[in-house]
Design a protein around this motif. Structure first.
Motif, mmCIF file in Angstrom:
data_model
loop_
_atom_site.group_PDB
_atom_site.id
_atom_site.type_symbol
_atom_site.label_atom_id
_atom_site.label_comp_id
_atom_site.label_asym_id
_atom_site.label_seq_id
_atom_site.Cartn_x
_atom_site.Cartn_y
_atom_site.Cartn_z
ATOM 1 N N LEU A 74 0.824 -1.204 0.000
ATOM 2 C CA LEU A 74 0.000 0.000 0.000
ATOM 3 C C LEU A 74 0.864 1.263 0.000
ATOM 4 C CD1 LEU A 74 -2.651 -1.300 2.534
ATOM 5 C CD2 LEU A 74 -3.014 -0.860 0.097
ATOM 6 N N LEU A 75 2.051 1.181 0.595
ATOM 7 C CA LEU A 75 3.000 2.293 0.504
ATOM 8 C C LEU A 75 3.573 2.397 -0.908
ATOM 9 C CD1 LEU A 75 5.057 2.014 3.838
ATOM 10 C CD2 LEU A 75 3.425 3.804 3.212
ATOM 11 N N LEU A 76 3.795 1.251 -1.520
ATOM 12 C CA LEU A 76 4.311 1.239 -2.889
ATOM 13 C C LEU A 76 3.329 1.876 -3.864
ATOM 14 C CD1 LEU A 76 5.853 -2.355 -3.064
ATOM 15 C CD2 LEU A 76 7.122 -0.210 -3.213
ATOM 16 N N THR A 77 2.047 1.538 -3.724
ATOM 17 C CA THR A 77 1.055 2.044 -4.667
ATOM 18 C C THR A 77 0.894 3.558 -4.575
ATOM 19 O OG1 THR A 77 -0.697 1.539 -3.063
ATOM 20 C CG2 THR A 77 -0.254 -0.097 -4.763
ATOM 21 N N VAL A 78 0.739 4.085 -3.359
ATOM 22 C CA VAL A 78 0.465 5.516 -3.216
ATOM 23 C C VAL A 78 1.663 6.349 -3.651
ATOM 24 C CG1 VAL A 78 1.194 5.698 -0.787
ATOM 25 C CG2 VAL A 78 -0.499 7.281 -1.705
ATOM 26 N N ASN A 79 2.868 5.880 -3.348
ATOM 27 C CA ASN A 79 4.035 6.668 -3.724
ATOM 28 C C ASN A 79 4.405 6.497 -5.191
ATOM 29 O OD1 ASN A 79 5.113 8.105 -1.225
ATOM 30 N ND2 ASN A 79 4.799 6.054 -0.445
ATOM 31 N N SER A 80 4.029 5.372 -5.790
ATOM 32 C CA SER A 80 4.194 5.221 -7.239
ATOM 33 C C SER A 80 3.293 6.205 -7.969
ATOM 34 C CB SER A 80 3.860 3.790 -7.666
ATOM 35 O OG SER A 80 4.759 2.870 -7.098
ATOM 36 N N VAL A 81 2.038 6.298 -7.511
ATOM 37 C CA VAL A 81 1.105 7.267 -8.094
ATOM 38 C C VAL A 81 1.620 8.686 -7.873
ATOM 39 C CG1 VAL A 81 -1.220 8.231 -7.940
ATOM 40 C CG2 VAL A 81 -0.897 5.757 -7.867
ATOM 41 N N GLY A 82 2.138 8.944 -6.668
ATOM 42 C CA GLY A 82 2.674 10.270 -6.363
ATOM 43 C C GLY A 82 3.828 10.641 -7.277
ATOM 44 N N CYS A 83 4.739 9.698 -7.511
ATOM 45 C CA CYS A 83 5.872 9.958 -8.413
ATOM 46 C C CYS A 83 5.384 10.280 -9.824
ATOM 47 C CB CYS A 83 6.799 8.740 -8.452
ATOM 48 S SG CYS A 83 7.840 8.543 -6.993
ATOM 49 N N ALA A 84 4.406 9.519 -10.299
ATOM 50 C CA ALA A 84 3.884 9.734 -11.655
ATOM 51 C C ALA A 84 3.221 11.099 -11.777
ATOM 52 C CB ALA A 84 2.892 8.625 -12.003
ATOM 53 N N ILE A 85 2.388 11.461 -10.789
ATOM 54 C CA ILE A 85 1.674 12.741 -10.845
ATOM 55 C C ILE A 85 2.630 13.913 -10.758
ATOM 56 C CG2 ILE A 85 0.035 14.216 -9.613
ATOM 57 C CD1 ILE A 85 -1.503 11.698 -8.838
ATOM 58 N N GLU A 86 3.590 13.845 -9.824
ATOM 59 C CA GLU A 86 4.542 14.953 -9.670
ATOM 60 C C GLU A 86 5.427 15.090 -10.898
ATOM 61 O OE1 GLU A 86 4.231 17.049 -7.360
ATOM 62 O OE2 GLU A 86 2.811 15.904 -6.152
ATOM 63 N N THR A 87 5.761 13.969 -11.529
ATOM 64 C CA THR A 87 6.561 14.021 -12.760
ATOM 65 C C THR A 87 5.793 14.744 -13.869
ATOM 66 O OG1 THR A 87 7.710 11.954 -12.201
ATOM 67 C CG2 THR A 87 7.742 12.635 -14.515
ATOM 68 N N ILE A 88 4.498 14.482 -13.973
ATOM 69 C CA ILE A 88 3.664 15.169 -14.965
ATOM 70 C C ILE A 88 3.623 16.670 -14.672
ATOM 71 C CG2 ILE A 88 1.309 15.426 -15.839
ATOM 72 C CD1 ILE A 88 0.959 12.407 -15.374
ATOM 73 N N TYR A 89 3.432 17.029 -13.404
ATOM 74 C CA TYR A 89 3.412 18.443 -13.029
ATOM 75 C C TYR A 89 4.716 19.136 -13.430
ATOM 76 C CZ TYR A 89 -0.658 17.561 -9.988
ATOM 77 O OH TYR A 89 -1.896 17.239 -9.497
ATOM 78 N N ILE A 90 5.838 18.497 -13.116
ATOM 79 C CA ILE A 90 7.142 19.100 -13.403
ATOM 80 C C ILE A 90 7.365 19.213 -14.906
ATOM 81 C CG2 ILE A 90 9.636 18.776 -13.182
ATOM 82 C CD1 ILE A 90 9.068 17.454 -10.457
ATOM 83 N N ALA A 91 6.932 18.196 -15.662
ATOM 84 C CA ALA A 91 7.068 18.238 -17.123
ATOM 85 C C ALA A 91 6.270 19.405 -17.702
ATOM 86 C CB ALA A 91 6.609 16.916 -17.727
ATOM 87 N N LEU A 92 5.051 19.609 -17.205
ATOM 88 C CA LEU A 92 4.231 20.731 -17.665
ATOM 89 C C LEU A 92 4.870 22.059 -17.265
ATOM 90 C CD1 LEU A 92 0.643 19.384 -16.842
ATOM 91 C CD2 LEU A 92 1.652 19.711 -19.108
ATOM 92 N N TYR A 93 5.431 22.113 -16.064
ATOM 93 C CA TYR A 93 6.081 23.342 -15.604
ATOM 94 C C TYR A 93 7.265 23.674 -16.514
ATOM 95 C CZ TYR A 93 8.143 26.777 -12.477
ATOM 96 O OH TYR A 93 8.662 27.947 -11.947
ATOM 97 N N LEU A 94 8.080 22.676 -16.841
ATOM 98 C CA LEU A 94 9.237 22.901 -17.706
ATOM 99 C C LEU A 94 8.810 23.333 -19.102
ATOM 100 C CD1 LEU A 94 11.477 19.852 -16.696
ATOM 101 C CD2 LEU A 94 11.907 22.265 -16.197
#
Length: 265
Positions: A74-94
């Motif tokens: 359950l820690l793996l799932t939530v933080n995997s989703v978190g990594c994916a979402i934050e990566t998208i945010y950063i890509a859009l910011y760049l």
């Protein structure tokens, strides 16, 4: 479904709830990035919260991968989703950030990657087995404690201005709810590395709820007075006179959308 097997039903319940609430928190900046994409400009927003969130999620992902318990999934799932979402945010910011902001973000990402790799290498060569889990756990606790202490500047600003205008109730509520669920998850799992930092999250969450209860009614009174006041608003002058960097970030976020909350898991 064997990956969800656990000897404690409460661990499963609060782990699943924690996943749901945390994903809601991760999605909080979506209106901000919709605005950025629509206007094709970051409009002064900073990338630091998103990079910190990504770094935190990456560390917790590494910690969860070292755990032998099946409930750590359950820690793996939530933080995997978190990594994916934050990566998208950063890509859009760049994509839409001006050159100077883009270079600063790339520098932060480089430091992020370097720090993460250093922790991986040091933990691999300096510790084995349970000692490695403990080492990475304490690093995650230290980072999470720093992240949870970040709202102190906003709390100080609320008390100073006697206004919760720049402290969104919904975000404060879900952050506190997330801290409560992961605190209970950590306690039932008997994982102090998960439970420990979320104690701070609950304390700051309760404090923010208390500030809303104290100053929310005052904001309504001020809003009514401003409707009948044609003078220049006091808020802009207060903003200019404040030297706190975090204060400026939250001023911008209130007007244009919420900033990204760091991972609290």
């Amino acid at each position: 479904m064997a990956i969800f097997t656990t000897d404690n039903t409460w661990v499963l319940i609060f782990g699943v709830l924690g996943n749901i609430v945390s994903i809601v928190v991760f999605m909080a900046p979506v209106p901000t990035f919709c605005r950025i994409c629509r206007k094709k400009s970051t409009e002064g927003f900073e990338s630091v919260p998103y990079v910190v969130s990504l770094f935190s999620a990456m560390l917790w992902l590494y910690y969860a991968s070292l755990k032998s318990e099946s409930s750590a999934f359950l820690l793996l799932t939530v933080n995997s989703v978190g990594c994916a979402i934050e990566t998208i945010y950063i890509a859009l910011y760049l994509t839409y950030a001006p050159k100077q902001a883009r270079m600063m973000t790339l520098t932060l990402l480089l430091l992020n990657f370097g720090g993460y790799c250093s922790i991986l290498l040091l933990s691999h060569f300096l510790a084995k087995g349970s000692a490695r889990v403990q080492l990475v756990g304490w690093i995650c606790v230290a980072l999470s404690a720093a992240v949870f202490a970040a709202p102190l500047s906003v709390i100080r600003m609320v008390i100073r201005t006697k206004s919760v205008e720049f402290l969104p109730f919904s975000l404060s509520f879900f952050l506190m709810l997330s801290a409560v669920t992961w605190l209970l998850y950590g306690l039932f799992l008997k994982d102090l590395y998960v439970a420990g930092p979320n104690v701070l999250g609950v304390i700051f969450g309760v404090l923010q709820m208390a500030l809303h209860a104290i100053y929310r009614k005052r904001d309504k009174v001020v809003a009514e007075e401003e409707k009948n006041d044609t003078s220049v608003g006091k808020l802009s002058s207060d903003t200019q006179s404040c030297n706190g960097h975090a204060f400026i970030i939250f001023i911008e976020a209130s007007d244009k959308g919420p900033v990204a909350p760091p991972s609290e898991v």
